[in-house]
Design a protein around this motif. Structure first.
Motif: not given
Ligand code: ADP
Ligand code: ADP
Length: 239
Positions: A86, A90, A154, A157-158, A161, A169, A171, A174
């Motif tokens: 992440v 983005y 965002q 974006g998450i 992922a 994960l 980040c 973020p």
């Protein structure tokens, strides 16, 4: 139970300066860990070494039982599939829909043409929609990403992922481009992901207060070295 173990990690981009120095770090499955430190401390470099976007200069990165630093291309690809990323900005393809961006997270950007949904199976689409629903973004599935707010981008974006079904994960700042309300939404989702999905979350942050509120553990990085490591309670007492 240990998912990631980093040992004796060094990185220099050019011969003279070490950006990471003797970094040691271990993450357990489902843990939520923040890395804090000033700009230039090496936070982003550390994350990019872990997923092998860049090569560390020396040291060991054991992820899910596999040494990452000596992998061949094929094995690296399968290990990387278990690591979701992440980004602060983005990294979405703005002219594609939310749904398309999310599907591409798992399967790569297969085509530069629009109308790529036919490339994916019903099952893949179902998973993508479930994840968008979990993040409160299902109603935006067919919107173009350039029509969304930062906080909505965002969440996409998450979601992108998460369709990888990652174990880890990563980040990188973020919430650095988001207002306080959107930041809270994003951090709440990341926390929920670690707690309810058992995914290990490692977040680069420069806001100490946010790290204190959300983390199981905090790692402080300065000039490429770990200068602090512990639970938030201890860091609050120190401050
Ligand atoms: P942070 O994420 O904590 O802000 P970075 O990992 O981005 O820190 O950067 C750490 C140091 O490495 C900085 O001095 C930065 O200028 C340098 N650096 C980062 N990326 C590169 C690169 N691709 N080439 C050379 N130096 C870099
Ligand atoms: P910054 O710290 O300003 O985000 P970086 O050096 O971290 O700059 O990254 C440079 C660019 O590459 C940024 O647009 C970033 O989002 C992108 N980028 C970094 N890592 C990845 C990655 N793993 N996959 C795709 N893009 C990436």
């Amino acid at each position: 139970e240990t998912l990631l173990k980093v040992e004796n990690l060094y990185k220099s981009y050019n011969r003279n300066t070490l950006v990471l120095q003797n970094v040691q770090m271990a993450l357990k499955q489902g843990e939520f860990v923040s890395i804090i430190g000033p700009s230039g401390a090496g936070k982003s470099t550390l994350l990019r070494c872990i997923n092998r976007m860049i090569d560390p200069t020396s040291g060991s990165i054991l992820f899910d039982g596999v040494e990452m630093t000596t992998l061949n291309k094929a094995d690296l690809r399968s290990q990387r599939a278990k690591i979701g990323m992440v980004f602060q900005h983005y990294n979405l393809v703005s002219r594609l829909s939310v749904f398309e961006n999310v599907l591409h997270g798992r399967f790569g950007y297969k085509s530069t043409l629009q109308g790529v949904l036919s490339l994916f199976t019903e099952e893949e689409k179902k998973l993508a929609l479930e994840i968008l629903d979990k993040l409160g973004m299902k109603e935006f599935a067919y919107k173009r990403c350039d029509q969304l707010s930062g906080g909505q981008k965002q969440r996409v974006g998450i979601a992108r992922a998460l369709v990888q079904q990652p174990k880890l994960l990563l980040c990188d700042e973020p919430i650095a481009s988001l207002d306080p309300n959107s930041s809270k939404v994003i951090m709440d989702h990341l926390k929920d992901i670690s707690e309810t999905m058992g995914i290990t979350v490692l977040v680069n942050l420069h806001q100490v207060d946010v790290a204190l509120k959300y983390s199981d553990r905090i790692i402080g990085l300065n000039k490429g070295s770990i200068v602090y490591e512990g639970i938030p309670e201890n860091l609050s007492n120190m401050a």
